[in-house]
Write an enzyme that holds these catalytic residues in place. Structure first.
Site, PDB file in Angstrom:
ATOM      1  N   SER A 110      -1.337  -3.651 -23.946  1.00  0.00           N
ATOM      2  CA  SER A 110      -1.798  -2.492 -24.739  1.00  0.00           C
ATOM      3  C   SER A 110      -1.898  -1.233 -23.879  1.00  0.00           C
ATOM      4  CB  SER A 110      -3.128  -2.797 -25.428  1.00  0.00           C
ATOM      5  OG  SER A 110      -4.098  -3.195 -24.490  1.00  0.00           O
ATOM      6  N   HIS A 144      -2.184 -11.624 -26.049  1.00  0.00           N
ATOM      7  CA  HIS A 144      -3.025 -10.514 -25.560  1.00  0.00           C
ATOM      8  C   HIS A 144      -4.297 -10.455 -26.430  1.00  0.00           C
ATOM      9  CE1 HIS A 144      -4.112  -6.852 -23.628  1.00  0.00           C
ATOM     10  NE2 HIS A 144      -3.437  -5.980 -24.367  1.00  0.00           N
ATOM     11  N   HIS A 179      -4.486 -16.137 -17.257  1.00  0.00           N
ATOM     12  CA  HIS A 179      -4.367 -14.676 -17.190  1.00  0.00           C
ATOM     13  C   HIS A 179      -3.145 -14.290 -16.358  1.00  0.00           C
ATOM     14  CE1 HIS A 179      -5.466 -10.439 -16.566  1.00  0.00           C
ATOM     15  NE2 HIS A 179      -6.142 -10.595 -17.692  1.00  0.00           N
ATOM     16  N   ARG A 187     -15.633 -10.692 -17.172  1.00  0.00           N
ATOM     17  CA  ARG A 187     -15.972 -10.320 -18.543  1.00  0.00           C
ATOM     18  C   ARG A 187     -16.454 -11.551 -19.321  1.00  0.00           C
ATOM     19  NH1 ARG A 187     -10.378  -7.705 -20.266  1.00  0.00           N
ATOM     20  NH2 ARG A 187      -9.748  -9.699 -19.352  1.00  0.00           N
ATOM     21  N   ASP A 197     -11.569 -13.550 -23.698  1.00  0.00           N
ATOM     22  CA  ASP A 197     -11.500 -13.969 -25.092  1.00  0.00           C
ATOM     23  C   ASP A 197     -12.126 -15.334 -25.340  1.00  0.00           C
ATOM     24  OD1 ASP A 197     -10.068 -11.633 -25.847  1.00  0.00           O
ATOM     25  OD2 ASP A 197      -8.286 -12.499 -24.924  1.00  0.00           O
TER      26      ASP A 197
HETATM   27  C1  COA Z   1      -2.650 -15.019 -20.619  1.00  0.00           C
HETATM   28  C2  COA Z   1      -1.306 -15.687 -20.452  1.00  0.00           C
HETATM   29  C3  COA Z   1      -0.360 -15.147 -21.520  1.00  0.00           C
HETATM   30  C4  COA Z   1      -0.760 -15.338 -19.085  1.00  0.00           C
HETATM   31  O1  COA Z   1       0.579 -15.771 -19.039  1.00  0.00           O
HETATM   32  P1  COA Z   1       1.322 -15.948 -17.662  1.00  0.00           P
HETATM   33  O2  COA Z   1       1.036 -14.843 -16.739  1.00  0.00           O
HETATM   34  O3  COA Z   1       2.742 -16.205 -17.974  1.00  0.00           O
HETATM   35  O4  COA Z   1       0.604 -17.265 -17.105  1.00  0.00           O
HETATM   36  P2  COA Z   1       1.186 -18.312 -16.076  1.00  0.00           P
HETATM   37  O5  COA Z   1       2.069 -17.679 -15.082  1.00  0.00           O
HETATM   38  O6  COA Z   1       0.009 -19.074 -15.590  1.00  0.00           O
HETATM   39  O7  COA Z   1       2.076 -19.243 -17.028  1.00  0.00           O
HETATM   40  C5  COA Z   1       2.794 -20.304 -16.474  1.00  0.00           C
HETATM   41  C6  COA Z   1       2.933 -21.372 -17.520  1.00  0.00           C
HETATM   42  O8  COA Z   1       1.619 -21.871 -17.839  1.00  0.00           O
HETATM   43  C7  COA Z   1       1.422 -21.777 -19.242  1.00  0.00           C
HETATM   44  N1  COA Z   1       0.046 -21.431 -19.526  1.00  0.00           N
HETATM   45  C8  COA Z   1      -0.656 -20.383 -19.041  1.00  0.00           C
HETATM   46  N2  COA Z   1      -1.872 -20.370 -19.609  1.00  0.00           N
HETATM   47  C9  COA Z   1      -1.936 -21.406 -20.458  1.00  0.00           C
HETATM   48  C10 COA Z   1      -2.910 -21.870 -21.356  1.00  0.00           C
HETATM   49  N3  COA Z   1      -4.072 -21.263 -21.528  1.00  0.00           N
HETATM   50  N4  COA Z   1      -2.638 -22.990 -22.075  1.00  0.00           N
HETATM   51  C11 COA Z   1      -1.455 -23.605 -21.928  1.00  0.00           C
HETATM   52  N5  COA Z   1      -0.483 -23.191 -21.127  1.00  0.00           N
HETATM   53  C12 COA Z   1      -0.717 -22.095 -20.402  1.00  0.00           C
HETATM   54  C13 COA Z   1       2.335 -20.649 -19.682  1.00  0.00           C
HETATM   55  O9  COA Z   1       2.564 -20.697 -21.074  1.00  0.00           O
HETATM   56  C14 COA Z   1       3.548 -20.875 -18.827  1.00  0.00           C
HETATM   57  O10 COA Z   1       4.251 -21.941 -19.391  1.00  0.00           O
HETATM   58  P3  COA Z   1       5.876 -21.952 -19.413  1.00  0.00           P
HETATM   59  O11 COA Z   1       6.297 -21.831 -17.988  1.00  0.00           O
HETATM   60  O12 COA Z   1       6.206 -23.239 -20.044  1.00  0.00           O
HETATM   61  O13 COA Z   1       6.284 -20.761 -20.224  1.00  0.00           O
HETATM   62  C15 COA Z   1      -1.434 -17.227 -20.585  1.00  0.00           C
HETATM   63  O14 COA Z   1      -2.356 -17.687 -19.618  1.00  0.00           O
HETATM   64  C16 COA Z   1      -1.855 -17.669 -21.958  1.00  0.00           C
HETATM   65  O15 COA Z   1      -0.992 -17.834 -22.829  1.00  0.00           O
HETATM   66  N6  COA Z   1      -3.187 -17.890 -22.186  1.00  0.00           N
HETATM   67  C17 COA Z   1      -3.669 -18.208 -23.508  1.00  0.00           C
HETATM   68  C18 COA Z   1      -3.743 -16.960 -24.380  1.00  0.00           C
HETATM   69  C19 COA Z   1      -4.858 -16.058 -23.954  1.00  0.00           C
HETATM   70  O16 COA Z   1      -5.986 -16.479 -23.738  1.00  0.00           O
HETATM   71  N7  COA Z   1      -4.558 -14.771 -23.859  1.00  0.00           N
HETATM   72  C20 COA Z   1      -5.544 -13.753 -23.503  1.00  0.00           C
HETATM   73  C21 COA Z   1      -5.358 -13.271 -22.132  1.00  0.00           C
HETATM   74  S1  COA Z   1      -6.650 -12.192 -21.649  1.00  0.00           S
END
Ligand code: COA
Length: 540
Positions: A344, A374, A420, A429, A475
């Site tokens: 965002s 997000h 994250h 947070r 979150d």
């Molecule tokens: C926030 C988020 C999008 C960050 O993504 P990112 O920077 O790509 O995270 P990573 O590098 O750790 O991801 C590596 C792998 O772990 C997975 N992973 C990361 N967090 C995960 C979670 N909470 N549950 C399951 N799998 C997760 C990713 O989907 C990715 O899988 P892939 O290689 O098969 O695509 C991710 O942690 C997520 O999807 N979290 C859940 C949604 C969420 O809470 N979002 C709010 C963020 S403030």
């Protein structure tokens, strides 16, 4: 304006002119002499009445500062710099005093003083260090969503992977201690954070009150905004309705009008400031309208002139309980800004780089916030937690919870609220919301479930082997707090996040225009290009 810091370490009181953040605090105004006289004058008033010991120290210091500044020559824009080491351990021993004039209370005047100095800093940085390398770009970074690639200037906050967010150098606990609150030991007022983000200075209560009043004065939404929302089906997602309302607000953009009239570049920040403050003031009205329209009887609750920004938003949603108002202040404060690279914030900044006005930028940012990876994750978390309860009950055992987490993962879904893109530890947070829960709702069954998740989920995500951060993010916690106080409609939660984000995104947009930041235009390449480049690199 000035802040006087009375540092009581070691028993002595040592006031100093204070400019916040690790950077210089400065008096770069043409009114420096006036300020100094008012400083001394105000001190004398204090010496007669208030805290005598503090005033004496204050007086001595004020005179020495006077002499110093005069010696340097009170030609026009004299500048006084002092550095502040902002270690959190100092927070307890710091007391903020201030002298006030009418311009002290006016955020616009404060910015007007600060902007030339920041422009100079940036110019100097560019001319002296423009060619310094900040790291190497790898193929992984290009394919991996630009993780770890330093490529944005974002003044209002900085995110450390281990420590979490700092707003202008202040951590969340420091903000909780230093920013003015609505009541003793209460949560920070979001207006104070807005002041901090914009100026880099901790405001006084009087400054925050003045800003509250200004925001209330700007909180007027034309009827066509509500009509635009009404044109959508009630079933439309709250974020769609909110974003539509924000787009309709754009009709009032001062920046757009000024640009059409041919405003010079050096003045861009002024109508941007007008738009930014009006937008921040108006979004709670639009957001609460969406809430009332979808979930209640559709009646519009007006702004209460006795309440601050967070308290008002809470009451406009229909929640008058003081604890909910405190939660809203905390919620808005901690969700406001998370440096510039998140979807965002980056979207707002990118769109703004084309000189789109703040309404256009913020509406674009909201569309990014509405994505489940997000901002929508707060909705997803509560829905997921409720699905756990539906299937297993509130008194679920840790073993059952583990099974449920694995079921989610094996279904190809993420566990919402964990992980994250930058953080590598528990999100502060999350921690401050947990503290709020421990204080106000320790017995809440969903809070207890969230606590269990904290124990159960990280080892499982670690076991997956690919998740870089198994710890909870912001979150993971917000939904159960809102749910406790009666705001149970999870689909609405991202709108609250959006209202808060207006503060961070709009603050940075003002600085974007003040600093004359250029059109953002990174280079993209094709897979062919990458393969050829890598093959050539291998051959040499
Ligand atoms: C926030 C988020 C999008 C960050 O993504 P990112 O920077 O790509 O995270 P990573 O590098 O750790 O991801 C590596 C792998 O772990 C997975 N992973 C990361 N967090 C995960 C979670 N909470 N549950 C399951 N799998 C997760 C990713 O989907 C990715 O899988 P892939 O290689 O098969 O695509 C991710 O942690 C997520 O999807 N979290 C859940 C949604 C969420 O809470 N979002 C709010 C963020 S403030």
């Amino acid at each position: 304006m000035s802040y006087l810091r009375a540092d009581k370490r070691g028993g002595g009181t040592k006031p100093s002119l204070f400019l916040k953040h690790r950077r210089s605090l400065f008096l770069s105004s043409p009114q420096t002499s006036v300020f100094l006289f008012s400083l001394v004058f105000s001190f004398r008033r204090r010496a007669k009445g208030g805290d005598l010991q503090q005033s004496v120290a204050f007086k001595n210091h004020a005179f020495s500062k006077c002499a110093m500044v005069f010696l340097r020559g009170v030609s026009a824009l004299s500048r006084l710099r002092s550095r502040l080491n902002q270690q959190s351990s100092l927070c307890d021993s710091v007391r903020w005093l201030q002298t006030q004039s009418s311009s002290d209370l006016d955020l616009h005047s404060q910015l007007k003083e600060l902007i030339p100095e920041q422009q100079e800093r940036l110019k100097k940085l560019k001319s002296e260090h423009g060619k310094v390398q900040l790291g190497n770009i790898t193929v992984d970074m290009v394919l991996g969503g630009m993780r770890g690639m330093t490529g944005l200037l974002w003044e209002t906050s900085l995110l450390d992977p281990e420590e979490g967010i700092r707003f202008r150098g202040l951590s969340i606990p420091e903000c909780q201690k230093l920013l003015p609150a609505a009541k003793p030991d209460g949560e920070p007022l979001p207006e104070g954070l807005l002041w901090l983000l914009l100026t880099g200075k901790v405001p006084s209560k009087a400054q925050v009150d003045a800003l509250s009043q200004e925001l209330r004065g700007r909180a007027v939404v034309p009827d066509y905004v509500f009509k635009a929302i009404d044109a959508l089906p009630v079933s439309a997602h709250p974020m769609t309705q909110f974003g539509t309302g924000v787009m309709a607000l754009q009709v009032q953009s001062e920046f757009q009008k000024a640009y059409e009239k041919g405003i010079p570049k050096s003045k861009y920040w002024e109508p941007t400031y007008e738009d930014a403050l009006s937008l921040i003031a108006r979004v709670p009205l639009v957001a609460s309208y969406v809430y009332q329209r979808i979930y209640k009887d559709g009646k519009f609750i007006a702004v209460d002139n006795s309440l601050d920004y967070g308290g008002n938003f809470s009451q406009m949603l229909g929640f008058n309980c003081p604890q909910m108002q405190e939660l809203m202040r905390l919620y808005i404060t901690i969700h406001s800004d998370h440096e510039g690279g998140n979807v965002s914030a980056h979207t707002g900044h990118l769109v703004g780089s084309a000189l789109s006005d703040p309404y256009l930028c913020f509406a674009a940012a909201l569309n990014g916030l509405a994505g489940p990876l997000h901002g929508l994750a707060n909705q997803e978390v509560l829905l997921w937690i409720k699905s756990v309860v539906d299937e297993c009950g509130e008194n679920i055992s840790k073993e059952q919870l583990k099974d449920y987490v694995w079921k989610t993962l094996n279904g190809g879904k993420v566990v919402p609220g964990f992980g994250h893109g930058v953080l590598r530890k528990t999100d502060p947070r999350y921690t401050c919301q947990r503290e709020f829960a421990l204080k106000h709702l320790p017995e809440d069954p969903l809070f207890q479930l969230v606590s269990k998740l904290y124990e159960v989920v990280p080892p499982i995500l670690t076991e997956l082997g690919k998740v870089k951060n198994p710890w909870p993010n912001v979150d993971a916690h917000s939904g159960v707090l809102l749910n406790h106080f009666g705001l149970t409609e999870a689909r609405y939660y991202t709108v609250l996040f959006g209202v808060s984000r207006s503060i961070g995104i709009c603050s940075q947009l003002i600085w974007d225009r003040a600093l004359g930041l250029p059109l953002e235009r990174p280079k993209s390449v094709t897979t062919d290009w990458l393969e050829n480049y890598c093959n050539k690199a291998k051959a040499t």
